[in-house]
Design an enzyme around this catalytic site. Structure first.
Site, short mmCIF file in Angstrom:
data_model
loop_
_atom_site.label_atom_id
_atom_site.label_comp_id
_atom_site.label_asym_id
_atom_site.label_seq_id
_atom_site.Cartn_x
_atom_site.Cartn_y
_atom_site.Cartn_z
N HIS C 62 0.82 -1.21 0.00
CA HIS C 62 0.00 0.00 0.00
C HIS C 62 0.85 1.27 0.00
CE1 HIS C 62 -3.16 -2.78 0.86
NE2 HIS C 62 -2.68 -3.08 2.05
N HIS C 222 -7.35 -4.43 -1.18
CA HIS C 222 -6.71 -5.74 -1.40
C HIS C 222 -7.46 -6.51 -2.47
CE1 HIS C 222 -6.19 -4.56 2.82
NE2 HIS C 222 -4.95 -4.91 2.62
#
Ligand SMILES: Nc1ncnc2c1ncn2[C@@H]1O[C@H](COP(=O)(O)OP(=O)(O)O)[C@@H](O)[C@H]1O
Ligand SMILES: Nc1ncnc2c1ncn2[C@@H]1O[C@H](COP(=O)(O)OP(=O)(O)O)[C@@H](O)[C@H]1O
Ligand SMILES: [Mg+2]
Ligand SMILES: [Mg+2]
Ligand SMILES: [Mg+2]
Ligand SMILES: [Mg+2]
Lengths: 203, 335, 335, 203
Positions: C62, C222
């Site tokens: 991320h 995700h």
């Protein structure tokens, strides 16, 4: 019948339509060696040039000047200055007349070639639009028929397939630029075609 | 006929103007746009009386290059072109006049045929207005030509503009700012690798084809062909191939200091850039070179192209000091 | 068997550790790593006696979330997990002990089953060490659940962490920092849109399939499924769909101030984010909401996923002041 | 013959190999509803667990504890704490013995279920690994044959196809999680299989 300012407006309308039609083809060609945007530049440039001449009152030269300004400001890139200068020279050749003999379009073609040379400092053989404009201009000045002028431009553009780019975005590609025609030369043939079509349109 | 490439845009022809509207709305404290100059952006802070005006510009699609580097301590204004197209002369003139502080204008941009023609016309127009404009082209793309003067300008712009912008912010005269800009450019070396083609907002087709599993070393930031195409290799091998060429070009003696930029071409995320950096620093240590400053991220992109570039600037004390000079731009802040 | 996805990595299992090596090499003035704690990073400036230690963390992939937000004025330390996997308790404990200033530890991270289990174990371990650790979960992903408490934490982390970090930097006590963190979370709303699947370094296959020409509104960072899948629409329509939901959720009165984040999920470049922003500000103006601060760029990514998210934080004077507080992190600087 | 610490090491070796083989299959399953990484977590976790037990001297409980720590630190995620707690409970069930009757693996299976419940607070029917572990544990305690225990786990995992996820990353997917088995339940069946294989292995 002589070429009027209305005929000139009509010629830019045809050029605008033509470039819109050929946009993706020209972009694909530019993708082989350059940055893939030549079709967009020519579409936007001729669209702006047509818009500019429709909005202009005055002589043939005034219209060419307006087209030059419109093309340049819409496009930038390489094509912008090259065709802006070419169109300014075309205006000089046409002069402050309301009409002119269609045959004077030969001088217009030659003047455009001169403008492109002046702005771009390229020479024939460098795989640029000049490789179409130069033979077209020579044929025009030699009194060749409109069809022969187009053929000269076309042969010049075809010859760029075997040239290695030595100017502009696509310089120094070696093999990869070989085998593909220069996009600027290909669009130049289309422009020459439209001009010669206008030259031909007697009566 | 395959589906158009996946983009969050509206009309492709409106992309640049819509982007500009979004940028001006997001960064009102950094940027403004002169009236009747839709393609010129000017720094809120920065331009001032007696200061050389640094004006940069070029085609769109490389964000944050160019307009993200307009701000105090860096560029005073930028001229914005269409996607991958040099701006016409007018926006460059508008930007220069808005930033002009009476000490002259320095145009800096990448060395591309189109940009040179348009900015040269802009310089002529400024001359008629009685404004002196000089030009320094960036030529850091090692892969683009054997002859330095014919090379293209790419991600190294960030360091080169930064050095010149700091010099101008220190109120140095035009001669000095120009000298520093040329000096900075001469010591900056970039090489990239592409993992996928970009696609233009207007066409939404890949501008060229690079099959999955392939990479192209040395590709330009507009998709100009590079020096070698081959199967995609592990990051360390790709870095080694690029570093071998960069280090040879730079020819810096052991003990020298460099500034390092690991740049994303658009679609390549930070994780991959930092993985590259882990190998880059090993190579620099082996060459006994020390890193004075590292930038990692999307600094000079090619629309949605996947890939990265590595830039090394061979520092001396003057350049190191100029890179350390603070700057505050919409998309780049330091110090 | 299609070719592996195009990535500049080496061994997929080594990606996180190689990335960390590259990050520590690039940002030595911002970050350090305690001995024997390979998955904990700590701010050079920031942690100090009497200050609440803000410790964030979560899975990798991320970036710049989480470790890019470790620095003076923001988080004191971060625990780094495998790609898309919560870190185990030990790195969280290591990070907390390294940052501990004797005023207590606040763990902040996104609300995911794995993270909750691991960080709770870490809190128990810290308790045994006599260190008080509290937890505030971020739950800004509007699309992830009708019940706020069950929502996932996504890009809104940036604003939520920022507010809590500023509070801690002002030396407020643990009770206050916790209150502010909960308050900041409660007023933050995010929704994303995915244009392509991400792929894990270990598999190099799309984690899910999203055909070209399709988009998924509300997809998680995700690849968790979102609220609606359909043909990709023009940016303005996508923005409108997201803004309708965000504005309804936020239910801020006309005249209210917001902080705005237009975030790239990884592969989507700035041009597209700013085009979105042009429409976002129109929608905010229509709602008579003013934008106090705008962030645009890759702040919370999902590896190489194409797409974007929009975050709105409904400000009050307290939150506005905390967002304005300066911070200096490796990947995020302000003031 | 009783279960020795060597047998336990061998069991973790088999688990490590098994998870490596099934990695991509489990990732694909996790991709339908979750984040696509379950196979990676199980591969790395069991690899670390195997490495840990090979490096450990001591009782069966010591080995289970080492496996728990190894799994947890290698993985994190959801699987890490769940299987770490499960393995710690397994160690308690095995106790500080060097050997134990293989039939006591029934208590180990039940203890692992209990650990997963304790850590994850899930209930059967929530589309988690528990939907495989719970029926397996019940069968084990009821004295079912090793094959029957595996069948119970398998049926439990199959049943997750018709469940909507209510826990973990994949919560609130509605339709999309329907029709696909829960990856954690599928990997649980594999673990139960290996344990039951060890239980069966009366030499
Ligand atoms: N110096 C030059 N002289 C003549 N023609 C040139 C020159 N440089 C570039 N060109 C022409 O411009 C064409 C590319 O134009 P275009 O793609 O619109 O601009 P850009 O190269 O900036 O993207 C080339 O195919 C070539 O024919
Ligand atoms: N609270 C819980 N109780 C039991 N099992 C759970 C719980 N949360 C998640 N799981 C299991 O974990 C699996 C996912 O594990 P994994 O993919 O390794 O971790 P993550 O979800 O963090 O990516 C799910 O398929 C589910 O079976
Ligand atoms: Mg081009
Ligand atoms: Mg171009
Ligand atoms: Mg995960
Ligand atoms: Mg998972």
């Amino acid at each position: 019948m002589d070429l009027t300012t209305d005929d000139l407006v009509e010629m830019f309308r045809k050029l605008s339509v033509r470039m819109a039609t050929e946009r993706d083809h020209l972009c694909r060609l530019d993708g082989f060696a350059g940055d893939g945007d030549h079709g967009i530049a020519m579409e936007q440039g001729m669209q702006a040039a047509h818009l500019a001449v429709t909005g202009t009152e005055g002589s043939l030269q005034d219209l060419f000047n307006a087209a030059a300004k419109g093309f340049l400001n819409a496009v930038g890139a390489s094509s912008g200055p090259l065709y802006a200068t070419a169109l300014l020279r075309a205006g000089k050749a046409a002069g402050p007349r309301q009409t002119m003999p269609r045959d004077d379009l030969r001088q217009v073609i030659a003047a455009m070639r001169d403008g492109i040379v002046h702005r771009g400092k390229a020479e024939p053989g460098m795989k640029t639009m000049l490789d179409a404009w130069h033979p077209a201009a020579e044929a025009a000045l030699a009194g060749a028929s409109p069809d022969a002028i187009v053929t000269a431009a076309q042969e010049g553009a075809d010859a760029t397939r075997d040239m290695v780019a030595a100017m502009g975005r696509s310089e120094r590609l070696g093999e990869r630029s070989l085998g593909h025609a220069d996009p600027g030369a290909v669009s130049a043939v289309m422009i020459v075609e439209e001009i010669c079509g206008t030259m031909r349109a007697e009566a | 006929m395959t589906a158009p490439t996946q983009k969050l845009i509206n009309d492709g022809n409106a992309a640049v103007d819509e982007m500009l509207a979004g940028i001006l709305a997001a960064h009102p404290e950094h940027l403004w746009r002169p009236e009747h100059a839709p393609r010129a952006v000017v720094a809120r802070q920065g331009p001032r009386k007696g200061k050389v005006a640094l004006v940069i510009g070029g085609g769109s699609g490389h964000e944050p290059t160019f307009l993200g580097f307009v701000g105090k301590g860096l560029a005073d204004a930028a001229a914005i072109g269409n996607v991958f197209a040099s701006p016409p002369p007018q926006p460059a003139v508008d930007a220069a006049l808005a930033a002009n502080g009476g000490a002259g204008v320095l145009f800096m941009y990448g060395n591309y045929a189109g940009d040179v023609m348009n900015f040269d016309m802009a310089s002529e127009m400024l001359e008629m207005e009685g404004v002196e404009a000089r030009t320094v082209l960036t030529t850091d793309d090692v892969a683009s030509h054997p002859d330095r003067a014919k090379r293209r300008g790419v991600a190294g712009n960030v360091f080169i503009f930064k050095a010149a912008g700091a010099a101008a912010d220190r109120m140095l005269p035009l001669d000095e700012v120009e000298r520093i800009a040329r000096h900075a450019n001469a010591r900056t070396f970039t090489m990239g690798v592409a993992l996928s083609s970009c696609s233009l907002p207007q066409t939404r087709r890949p501008s060229f084809d690079l099959p999955a599993g392939e990479m192209e070393i040395g590709m330009g930031i507009h998709g100009e062909a590079g020096v070698r195409r081959g199967p995609l290799r592990p990051a360390d091998e790709v870095v080694d191939e690029i570093m071998d060429l960069l280090l040879a070009e730079m020819a810096a003696p052991p003990g020298a200091r460099v500034a390092l930029l690991v740049n994303s071409l658009g679609a390549t995320p930070l994780m991959e850039l930092y993985i590259m950096n882990a190998r880059i620093v090993q190579r620099l240590q082996q060459a006994r070179l020390s890193v004075h400053r590292t930038l990692v991220g999307p600094y000079c992109t090619s629309l949605d192209m996947a890939g990265a570039s590595i830039t090394l600037m061979h520092l001396d004390d003057e350049l190191a000091g100029l890179l350390d000079h603070p700057c505050d731009c919409a998309m780049f802040r330091q110090g």
